[in-house]
Design an enzyme around this catalytic site. Structure first.
Site, PDB file in Angstrom:
ATOM      1  N   ARG A 102      -2.660   9.886 -27.124  1.00 51.65           N
ATOM      2  CA  ARG A 102      -2.622   8.425 -27.288  1.00 51.65           C
ATOM      3  C   ARG A 102      -1.378   7.938 -26.564  1.00 51.65           C
ATOM      4  O   ARG A 102      -0.257   8.329 -26.899  1.00 51.65           O
ATOM      5  CB  ARG A 102      -2.567   8.044 -28.771  1.00 51.65           C
ATOM      6  CG  ARG A 102      -2.167   6.598 -28.998  1.00 51.65           C
ATOM      7  CD  ARG A 102      -2.385   6.127 -30.411  1.00 51.65           C
ATOM      8  NE  ARG A 102      -3.803   5.963 -30.695  1.00 51.65           N
ATOM      9  CZ  ARG A 102      -4.284   5.270 -31.722  1.00 51.65           C
ATOM     10  NH1 ARG A 102      -3.473   4.679 -32.572  1.00 51.65           N
ATOM     11  NH2 ARG A 102      -5.586   5.169 -31.907  1.00 51.65           N
ATOM     12  N   HIS A 129     -10.546   2.920 -25.378  1.00 54.50           N
ATOM     13  CA  HIS A 129     -10.511   3.618 -26.663  1.00 54.50           C
ATOM     14  C   HIS A 129     -11.901   4.231 -26.907  1.00 54.50           C
ATOM     15  O   HIS A 129     -12.637   3.804 -27.795  1.00 54.50           O
ATOM     16  CB  HIS A 129     -10.124   2.633 -27.778  1.00 54.50           C
ATOM     17  CG  HIS A 129      -9.648   3.284 -29.034  1.00 54.50           C
ATOM     18  ND1 HIS A 129      -9.560   4.665 -29.192  1.00 54.50           N
ATOM     19  CD2 HIS A 129      -9.223   2.753 -30.231  1.00 54.50           C
ATOM     20  CE1 HIS A 129      -9.108   4.932 -30.408  1.00 54.50           C
ATOM     21  NE2 HIS A 129      -8.900   3.799 -31.054  1.00 54.50           N
ATOM     22  N   GLN A 132     -13.069   5.497 -30.509  1.00 55.04           N
ATOM     23  CA  GLN A 132     -13.421   4.418 -31.432  1.00 55.04           C
ATOM     24  C   GLN A 132     -14.833   3.922 -31.161  1.00 55.04           C
ATOM     25  O   GLN A 132     -15.628   3.718 -32.079  1.00 55.04           O
ATOM     26  CB  GLN A 132     -12.413   3.271 -31.281  1.00 55.04           C
ATOM     27  CG  GLN A 132     -12.713   2.081 -32.175  1.00 55.04           C
ATOM     28  CD  GLN A 132     -12.545   2.384 -33.654  1.00 55.04           C
ATOM     29  OE1 GLN A 132     -11.510   2.868 -34.073  1.00 55.04           O
ATOM     30  NE2 GLN A 132     -13.567   2.104 -34.450  1.00 55.04           N
ATOM     31  N   ASP A 219     -10.709  -7.448 -32.823  1.00 56.89           N
ATOM     32  CA  ASP A 219      -9.547  -6.544 -32.760  1.00 56.89           C
ATOM     33  C   ASP A 219      -8.300  -7.430 -32.804  1.00 56.89           C
ATOM     34  O   ASP A 219      -8.380  -8.649 -32.601  1.00 56.89           O
ATOM     35  CB  ASP A 219      -9.629  -5.738 -31.441  1.00 56.89           C
ATOM     36  CG  ASP A 219      -8.490  -4.740 -31.254  1.00 56.89           C
ATOM     37  OD1 ASP A 219      -7.839  -4.380 -32.246  1.00 56.89           O
ATOM     38  OD2 ASP A 219      -8.266  -4.320 -30.103  1.00 56.89           O
ATOM     39  N   CYS A 259     -12.057  -2.270 -35.425  1.00 57.71           N
ATOM     40  CA  CYS A 259     -11.514  -0.911 -35.234  1.00 57.71           C
ATOM     41  C   CYS A 259     -10.411  -0.600 -36.232  1.00 57.71           C
ATOM     42  O   CYS A 259     -10.163   0.564 -36.531  1.00 57.71           O
ATOM     43  CB  CYS A 259     -11.021  -0.739 -33.807  1.00 57.71           C
ATOM     44  SG  CYS A 259      -9.839  -1.999 -33.301  1.00 57.71           S
ATOM     45  N   ARG A 287     -15.257   7.742 -37.497  1.00 56.55           N
ATOM     46  CA  ARG A 287     -14.325   8.321 -36.520  1.00 56.55           C
ATOM     47  C   ARG A 287     -14.288   9.838 -36.689  1.00 56.55           C
ATOM     48  O   ARG A 287     -14.265  10.582 -35.716  1.00 56.55           O
ATOM     49  CB  ARG A 287     -12.907   7.749 -36.727  1.00 56.55           C
ATOM     50  CG  ARG A 287     -12.744   6.268 -36.402  1.00 56.55           C
ATOM     51  CD  ARG A 287     -12.851   6.020 -34.907  1.00 56.55           C
ATOM     52  NE  ARG A 287     -11.914   6.799 -34.134  1.00 56.55           N
ATOM     53  CZ  ARG A 287     -10.650   6.461 -33.891  1.00 56.55           C
ATOM     54  NH1 ARG A 287     -10.170   5.322 -34.330  1.00 56.55           N
ATOM     55  NH2 ARG A 287      -9.872   7.247 -33.158  1.00 56.55           N
TER      56      ARG A 287
HETATM   57  N1  NVA Z   1      -6.150  -2.997 -29.367  1.00 57.17           N
HETATM   58  C1  NVA Z   1      -5.528  -2.242 -30.435  1.00 57.17           C
HETATM   59  C2  NVA Z   1      -6.470  -1.206 -30.942  1.00 57.17           C
HETATM   60  C3  NVA Z   1      -5.939  -0.407 -32.119  1.00 57.17           C
HETATM   61  C4  NVA Z   1      -6.900   0.657 -32.549  1.00 57.17           C
HETATM   62  C5  NVA Z   1      -4.234  -1.613 -29.912  1.00 57.17           C
HETATM   63  O1  NVA Z   1      -4.251  -1.114 -28.783  1.00 57.17           O
HETATM   64  O2  NVA Z   1      -3.236  -1.618 -30.635  1.00 57.17           O
HETATM   65  N1   CP Z   2      -8.724   2.357 -34.846  1.00 57.00           N
HETATM   66  C1   CP Z   2      -7.718   3.213 -34.626  1.00 57.00           C
HETATM   67  O1   CP Z   2      -7.628   3.859 -33.579  1.00 57.00           O
HETATM   68  O2   CP Z   2      -6.846   3.328 -35.657  1.00 57.00           O
HETATM   69  P1   CP Z   2      -5.412   4.036 -35.601  1.00 57.00           P
HETATM   70  O3   CP Z   2      -4.543   3.212 -34.692  1.00 57.00           O
HETATM   71  O4   CP Z   2      -4.931   4.004 -37.031  1.00 57.00           O
HETATM   72  O5   CP Z   2      -5.582   5.427 -35.085  1.00 57.00           O
END
Ligand code: NVA
Ligand code: CP
Length: 300
Positions: A102, A129, A132, A219, A259, A287
């Site tokens: 990540r 992502h 997800q 989101d 998400c 997930r």
């Molecule tokens: N768009 C959000 C998604 C979190 C799962 C982010 O990147 O923080």
């Molecule tokens: N939706 C998602 O990826 O959650 P986290 O940021 O908690 O991993």
């Protein structure tokens, strides 16, 4: 399929394979059937951003499959002190059987895959992502039975979630509409691809996008790494909210997905969130099952 870097790399058949395997693994988990398919295998999980769902579902998923998982915070790795990703990839490939990462830049994930010799899974970048969206597709099919004929509507920021939902939705044959404020549109190449390959619309009008939708998705307004822009974004995204008015123009039996994490009162009202909490938390649970299917597909 050697990696999961973005959904655009997968064929429709590969996506269906993962979704079918995820359904099977979920059923087996519910019935206490254990499959130590990844016994003796180790997944390294590199995190440059926070996580609840991704970290816990990958880690428990590996344990449930008989393997183990290592949490690797980039703050503690030499990568956080400037060791090149090319070197990190070649070193980790000699210890591990797979890497989940990540991070911010999609290119970093692509480089890890290019220079390493083990499967790489994108656990979220600013661009995509995919894990997800595999769970989202699984949840939609569970609840609606099929994809064809459905309209998926995304309301909010045109970044990682929107980009991956557009690709996943179009590949599965859904009509996809997105409503984003000017200046926050999804990736232009993805939009062009979606227009060529399916029924895709991109608008600034929330109600137009949501009309007759079967699935409404939203989101956060400020993603991880954008905390400093929160005030500017709050102003830019005002009105880009999933609320009762939006639900009125969607189909009567429309699902709401998120998400997570969610900011009630910003991208979604508390009322709509709680009315659809069953769907949203099933999505979060999925997930685990969808990622186990990805791990088995890539690491078996
Ligand atoms: N768009 C959000 C998604 C979190 C799962 C982010 O990147 O923080
Ligand atoms: N939706 C998602 O990826 O959650 P986290 O940021 O908690 O991993």
């Amino acid at each position: 399929m050697k990696h999961l870097l973005k959904l655009g790399d997968l064929t429709d058949k590969e996506i269906y394979h993962i979704l079918n395997l995820a359904d099977q693994l979920k059923f087996e988990r519910k019935h206490g059937i254990e499959h130590p398919i990844l016994k003796g295998k180790t997944l390294g999980m590199i995190f440059q951003k926070a996580s609840t769902r991704t970290r816990v579902s990958f880690e428990t998923g590996m344990y449930q499959l008989g393997g183990s998982a290592l949490f690797l915070s980039s703050n503690d790795l030499q990568i956080g002190r400037g060791e090149p990703v090319q070197d990190t990839a070649r070193v980790l490939s000699r210890y591990l059987d797979g890497i989940m990462i990540r991070t911010f830049e999609q290119q970093e994930v692509e480089d890890l895959a290019q220079y390493g010799s083990i499967p790489v899974i994108n656990g979220l970048t600013d661009y995509a992502h995919p894990c997800q969206v595999l769970a989202d597709l699984m949840t939609i099919r569970e609840r609606k039975g099929m994809f064809k004929g459905l309209k998926l509507c995304f309301i909010g920021d045109g970044n990682n979630m929107a980009n991956s939902l557009i690709v996943g939705g179009i590949k599965m044959g859904m009509a996809v509409s997105v409503a984003c404020p000017t200046g926050y549109l999804p990736d232009a190449e993805i939009c062009a691809w979606a227009k060529e390959n399916g029924d895709f619309t991109c608008t600034t009008s929330v109600l137009e996008a949501a009309e007759n939708a079967d699935v409404i998705y939203t989101d956060v307004w400020a993603s991880m790494g954008q905390e400093g822009e929160a005030a500017i974004r709050r102003a830019a995204f005002e009105g880009y909210q999933v609320n009762a008015e939006v639900m009125k123009v969607a189909k009567n039996d429309a699902m709401v997905l998120h998400c997570l994490p969610a900011h009630r009162g910003e991208e979604i009202t508390a009322d709509v969130f709680e009315a659809h909490a069953d769907e949203i938390f099933e999505e979060a649970e999925n997930r685990l099952h969808a990622q186990k299917a990805v791990l088995v597909t890539l690491m078996k």
